[in-house]
Structures are given as C-alpha cells and as structure tokens.
Write a protein that holds these residues in place. Structure first.
Motif, PDB file in Angstrom:
ATOM      1  N   ASP A 182      10.095  35.230  -9.566  1.00  0.00           N
ATOM      2  CA  ASP A 182      10.910  35.353 -10.769  1.00  0.00           C
ATOM      3  C   ASP A 182      10.642  34.166 -11.699  1.00  0.00           C
ATOM      4  OD1 ASP A 182      13.013  36.741 -12.202  1.00  0.00           O
ATOM      5  OD2 ASP A 182      14.248  34.975 -11.764  1.00  0.00           O
ATOM      6  N   THR A 183      10.896  34.335 -12.988  1.00  0.00           N
ATOM      7  CA  THR A 183      10.613  33.293 -13.982  1.00  0.00           C
ATOM      8  C   THR A 183      11.368  32.005 -13.688  1.00  0.00           C
ATOM      9  OG1 THR A 183      10.381  35.052 -15.591  1.00  0.00           O
ATOM     10  CG2 THR A 183      10.533  32.818 -16.454  1.00  0.00           C
ATOM     11  N   HIS A 184      12.663  32.116 -13.405  1.00  0.00           N
ATOM     12  CA  HIS A 184      13.469  30.924 -13.163  1.00  0.00           C
ATOM     13  C   HIS A 184      13.009  30.198 -11.895  1.00  0.00           C
ATOM     14  CE1 HIS A 184      16.644  28.094 -12.887  1.00  0.00           C
ATOM     15  NE2 HIS A 184      17.255  28.674 -11.876  1.00  0.00           N
ATOM     16  N   ASP A 185      12.741  30.962 -10.839  1.00  0.00           N
ATOM     17  CA  ASP A 185      12.259  30.354  -9.593  1.00  0.00           C
ATOM     18  C   ASP A 185      10.934  29.621  -9.837  1.00  0.00           C
ATOM     19  OD1 ASP A 185      14.428  31.399  -8.303  1.00  0.00           O
ATOM     20  OD2 ASP A 185      13.347  33.146  -7.517  1.00  0.00           O
ATOM     21  N   TYR A 186      10.077  30.255 -10.636  1.00  0.00           N
ATOM     22  CA  TYR A 186       8.784  29.646 -10.963  1.00  0.00           C
ATOM     23  C   TYR A 186       8.984  28.312 -11.682  1.00  0.00           C
ATOM     24  CZ  TYR A 186       4.271  28.974 -13.226  1.00  0.00           C
ATOM     25  OH  TYR A 186       3.094  28.444 -13.664  1.00  0.00           O
ATOM     26  N   GLU A 187       9.904  28.271 -12.651  1.00  0.00           N
ATOM     27  CA  GLU A 187      10.158  27.031 -13.404  1.00  0.00           C
ATOM     28  C   GLU A 187      10.694  25.930 -12.501  1.00  0.00           C
ATOM     29  OE1 GLU A 187      12.726  28.344 -16.521  1.00  0.00           O
ATOM     30  OE2 GLU A 187      11.116  29.380 -17.583  1.00  0.00           O
ATOM     31  N   VAL A 188      11.570  26.290 -11.562  1.00  0.00           N
ATOM     32  CA  VAL A 188      12.105  25.295 -10.621  1.00  0.00           C
ATOM     33  C   VAL A 188      10.974  24.724  -9.765  1.00  0.00           C
ATOM     34  CG1 VAL A 188      13.582  25.005  -8.595  1.00  0.00           C
ATOM     35  CG2 VAL A 188      14.420  26.277 -10.565  1.00  0.00           C
ATOM     36  N   LYS A 189      10.101  25.592  -9.264  1.00  0.00           N
ATOM     37  CA  LYS A 189       8.970  25.141  -8.440  1.00  0.00           C
ATOM     38  C   LYS A 189       8.041  24.234  -9.248  1.00  0.00           C
ATOM     39  CE  LYS A 189       9.703  28.048  -4.868  1.00  0.00           C
ATOM     40  NZ  LYS A 189       9.842  27.728  -3.479  1.00  0.00           N
ATOM     41  N   MET A 190       7.823  24.576 -10.514  1.00  0.00           N
ATOM     42  CA  MET A 190       6.948  23.773 -11.363  1.00  0.00           C
ATOM     43  C   MET A 190       7.542  22.385 -11.622  1.00  0.00           C
ATOM     44  SD  MET A 190       4.285  25.464 -11.699  1.00  0.00           S
ATOM     45  CE  MET A 190       3.430  24.508 -12.881  1.00  0.00           C
ATOM     46  N   ARG A 191       8.857  22.313 -11.817  1.00  0.00           N
ATOM     47  CA  ARG A 191       9.508  20.997 -12.001  1.00  0.00           C
ATOM     48  C   ARG A 191       9.321  20.143 -10.756  1.00  0.00           C
ATOM     49  NH1 ARG A 191      13.731  23.685 -14.850  1.00  0.00           N
ATOM     50  NH2 ARG A 191      14.985  23.797 -12.962  1.00  0.00           N
ATOM     51  N   SER A 192       9.484  20.762  -9.585  1.00  0.00           N
ATOM     52  CA  SER A 192       9.298  20.026  -8.329  1.00  0.00           C
ATOM     53  C   SER A 192       7.856  19.541  -8.203  1.00  0.00           C
ATOM     54  CB  SER A 192       9.631  20.911  -7.129  1.00  0.00           C
ATOM     55  OG  SER A 192      10.981  21.288  -7.166  1.00  0.00           O
ATOM     56  N   ALA A 193       6.905  20.408  -8.502  1.00  0.00           N
ATOM     57  CA  ALA A 193       5.488  20.049  -8.394  1.00  0.00           C
ATOM     58  C   ALA A 193       5.167  18.898  -9.339  1.00  0.00           C
ATOM     59  CB  ALA A 193       4.611  21.254  -8.717  1.00  0.00           C
ATOM     60  N   GLN A 205       0.824  -1.199   0.000  1.00  0.00           N
ATOM     61  CA  GLN A 205       0.000   0.000   0.000  1.00  0.00           C
ATOM     62  C   GLN A 205       0.863   1.255   0.000  1.00  0.00           C
ATOM     63  OE1 GLN A 205      -2.440  -0.471   3.481  1.00  0.00           O
ATOM     64  NE2 GLN A 205      -1.516   1.244   4.505  1.00  0.00           N
ATOM     65  N   LYS A 206       0.433   2.244  -0.779  1.00  0.00           N
ATOM     66  CA  LYS A 206       1.171   3.497  -0.942  1.00  0.00           C
ATOM     67  C   LYS A 206       0.509   4.569  -0.097  1.00  0.00           C
ATOM     68  CE  LYS A 206       3.419   6.782  -3.547  1.00  0.00           C
ATOM     69  NZ  LYS A 206       3.710   7.765  -2.566  1.00  0.00           N
ATOM     70  N   THR A 207       1.293   5.244   0.723  1.00  0.00           N
ATOM     71  CA  THR A 207       0.743   6.351   1.501  1.00  0.00           C
ATOM     72  C   THR A 207       0.907   7.634   0.683  1.00  0.00           C
ATOM     73  OG1 THR A 207       2.872   6.665   2.592  1.00  0.00           O
ATOM     74  CG2 THR A 207       1.254   5.315   3.732  1.00  0.00           C
ATOM     75  N   VAL A 208      -0.167   8.393   0.577  1.00  0.00           N
ATOM     76  CA  VAL A 208      -0.140   9.630  -0.191  1.00  0.00           C
ATOM     77  C   VAL A 208       0.257  10.759   0.752  1.00  0.00           C
ATOM     78  CG1 VAL A 208      -1.513  11.252  -1.544  1.00  0.00           C
ATOM     79  CG2 VAL A 208      -1.891   8.805  -1.775  1.00  0.00           C
ATOM     80  N   GLU A 209       1.322  11.440   0.389  1.00  0.00           N
ATOM     81  CA  GLU A 209       1.783  12.569   1.195  1.00  0.00           C
ATOM     82  C   GLU A 209       1.357  13.863   0.528  1.00  0.00           C
ATOM     83  OE1 GLU A 209       5.909  12.517   2.262  1.00  0.00           O
ATOM     84  OE2 GLU A 209       5.938  10.336   2.318  1.00  0.00           O
ATOM     85  N   VAL A 210       1.293  14.922   1.309  1.00  0.00           N
ATOM     86  CA  VAL A 210       1.006  16.246   0.763  1.00  0.00           C
ATOM     87  C   VAL A 210       2.303  17.041   0.807  1.00  0.00           C
ATOM     88  CG1 VAL A 210      -0.342  18.353   1.004  1.00  0.00           C
ATOM     89  CG2 VAL A 210      -1.375  16.161   1.553  1.00  0.00           C
ATOM     90  N   LYS A 211       2.834  17.359  -0.374  1.00  0.00           N
ATOM     91  CA  LYS A 211       4.052  18.149  -0.478  1.00  0.00           C
ATOM     92  C   LYS A 211       3.642  19.605  -0.692  1.00  0.00           C
ATOM     93  CE  LYS A 211       6.734  14.455  -0.893  1.00  0.00           C
ATOM     94  NZ  LYS A 211       7.988  14.150  -0.278  1.00  0.00           N
ATOM     95  N   GLU A 212       4.364  20.505  -0.036  1.00  0.00           N
ATOM     96  CA  GLU A 212       3.999  21.920  -0.134  1.00  0.00           C
ATOM     97  C   GLU A 212       5.015  22.683  -0.955  1.00  0.00           C
ATOM     98  OE1 GLU A 212       2.379  25.496   2.706  1.00  0.00           O
ATOM     99  OE2 GLU A 212       3.617  23.947   3.602  1.00  0.00           O
ATOM    100  N   ILE A 213       4.505  23.553  -1.823  1.00  0.00           N
ATOM    101  CA  ILE A 213       5.359  24.445  -2.618  1.00  0.00           C
ATOM    102  C   ILE A 213       4.936  25.864  -2.273  1.00  0.00           C
ATOM    103  CG2 ILE A 213       5.829  25.245  -4.946  1.00  0.00           C
ATOM    104  CD1 ILE A 213       5.881  22.426  -5.831  1.00  0.00           C
ATOM    105  N   LYS A 214       5.914  26.647  -1.814  1.00  0.00           N
ATOM    106  CA  LYS A 214       5.611  28.023  -1.397  1.00  0.00           C
ATOM    107  C   LYS A 214       6.101  28.998  -2.458  1.00  0.00           C
ATOM    108  CE  LYS A 214       5.760  27.057   3.494  1.00  0.00           C
ATOM    109  NZ  LYS A 214       6.297  27.405   4.799  1.00  0.00           N
ATOM    110  N   MET A 215       5.280  29.996  -2.740  1.00  0.00           N
ATOM    111  CA  MET A 215       5.615  31.027  -3.732  1.00  0.00           C
ATOM    112  C   MET A 215       5.229  32.391  -3.200  1.00  0.00           C
ATOM    113  SD  MET A 215       4.196  29.484  -7.277  1.00  0.00           S
ATOM    114  CE  MET A 215       4.754  27.959  -7.963  1.00  0.00           C
ATOM    115  N   ARG A 216       5.673  33.408  -3.934  1.00  0.00           N
ATOM    116  CA  ARG A 216       5.262  34.786  -3.678  1.00  0.00           C
ATOM    117  C   ARG A 216       4.601  35.306  -4.946  1.00  0.00           C
ATOM    118  NH1 ARG A 216       8.532  37.885  -0.587  1.00  0.00           N
ATOM    119  NH2 ARG A 216       6.917  39.442  -0.931  1.00  0.00           N
ATOM    120  N   PRO A 217       3.739  36.318  -4.865  1.00  0.00           N
ATOM    121  CA  PRO A 217       3.033  36.799  -6.060  1.00  0.00           C
ATOM    122  C   PRO A 217       3.965  37.321  -7.159  1.00  0.00           C
ATOM    123  CG  PRO A 217       2.058  37.741  -4.079  1.00  0.00           C
ATOM    124  CD  PRO A 217       3.267  36.981  -3.658  1.00  0.00           C
ATOM    125  N   ASN A 218       5.095  37.914  -6.791  1.00  0.00           N
ATOM    126  CA  ASN A 218       6.004  38.460  -7.801  1.00  0.00           C
ATOM    127  C   ASN A 218       7.228  37.542  -7.961  1.00  0.00           C
ATOM    128  OD1 ASN A 218       7.012  38.972  -5.314  1.00  0.00           O
ATOM    129  ND2 ASN A 218       7.477  41.143  -5.671  1.00  0.00           N
TER     130      ASN A 218
END
Length: 191
Positions: free
Chosen positions: A105-116, A90-103
């Motif tokens: 940066d493009t590169h930071d956003y892409e890194v967060k999206m890859r992680s997600a 059986q697989k336990t489903v975890e909730v992973k959190e990704i934190k961002m700010r409204p402004n």
C-alpha cells in the motif's frame, strides 16, 4: 613407548621486557628519549636497573632491535588506553532489513522508505527484501519495478551494492550509504 604430551610454551602478548630480551646488542633509547646508540644488552639492563625502570623492546624487527628504558606498567596502561580509544572511534556498519510485498500500500511504502532513509543516514546498509506469495511469483516484473522505484527514490542517499536479484521466493537488493559529498570550494570574490 609413547612420549608424554607436552603443551607448547605460552605465547606472551606484548613486547619483551628485561631478561626476556636475549639479543647480544641493542639500540638503546634512555628515559629522556636520547638515543644512546648500539650497546651490549648487559649494559642496557644495568642502566635500566640503576634508573629503577624496565628495559622494553620497542621495535623488535629492526636490526639491532630498539629498546627503551621506561616504566613498563605505565607503558602498558597507555597502550591499552590508546587501543580502547581506537575501538570507541570505529563505527560498525550494520545491515538493516526492510521487508515488502509486491502489492504494498502507498502509506506502508512511505513508512518503509522513511525507515530506509534513516538507516542510510545513520551509516547502515539497507537490505530490501521483496517476498512473493502464491501466484505473485508469476508477476516478478511488478516486484522488480518496485525495487527500481526504491532505488530511484533513495538515489541521493545511497548507492546500489547488490542489484535486485531473485532468490527463491524473494527478490533482494542491498543499498549502502552514499559517500559524503564535499561541497565544491567557492571561488574567492574579487575586490
């Protein structure tokens, strides 16, 4: 005068064995798996004793209860092994959190999206948290637009479980992994 405290009798885990079975008649299955029919409990105990094995209650809720002649130690070991195997699968489903700010940066956003995307592929849920500081709270629409952008980019890999919602100074959205799509069966080539 107070009565002395008496602890309740210990509750036994697992099936009843040998003398713990107190029903007058039982449905007996012998060690070869042959159904012997309904027999008195004393006869069933005697047959088990002659075979050098235990009398184990297999189906206590049926009328009469079903008992089987078998080696209880081996039976217990096999059932523990099955339970361990089921836990391993059986697989336990975890909730992973990704934190961002409204402004962000493009590169930071892409890194967060890859992680997600990686979290979703591994079968975990993703909680996207957008934190507002100071006067950023006056521009909640920027944050909402960012979460909609995240949702649209991860659309093929996820489904929205919890729509973007403002909670205090942060906006939260939860994405769950999309159910695996089964490729449609191809029509057979005609000869």
């Amino acid at each position: 005068m107070r009565r002395p405290y008496r602890a309740p009798p210990p509750v036994k885990e697992g099936p009843r064995v040998n003398d713990e079975i107190r029903i007058p008649q039982v449905q007996l299955v012998d060690q070869e798996g042959q159904n012997r029919g309904i027999v008195p409990i004393d006869e069933a105990r005697q047959l088990a004793e002659e075979a050098g094995l235990d009398l184990v209650e297999i189906a206590p809720n049926s009328r009469p209860p079903v008992v089987k002649i078998l080696d209880y130690g081996k039976f217990k070991f096999q059932s523990q092994k099955k339970a361990a195997e089921a836990r391993k699968r059986q697989k336990t489903v975890e909730v992973k959190e990704i934190k961002m700010r409204p402004n962000i940066d493009t590169h930071d956003y892409e890194v967060k999206m890859r992680s997600a995307r990686r979290f979703l592929e591994e079968g975990d849920k993703v909680k996207v948290t957008l934190r507002f500081r100071g006067r950023e709270l006056a521009h909640q629409e920027l944050g909402f637009d960012l979460l909609v952008r995240v949702r649209d980019e991860l659309n093929e890999a996820s489904k929205v479980e919890f729509e973007p919602k403002l909670e205090g100074r942060q906006m939260v959205m939860v994405l769950a992994p999309a159910p695996q799509r089964v490729p449609a069966a191809r029509p057979a080539a005609q000869a």
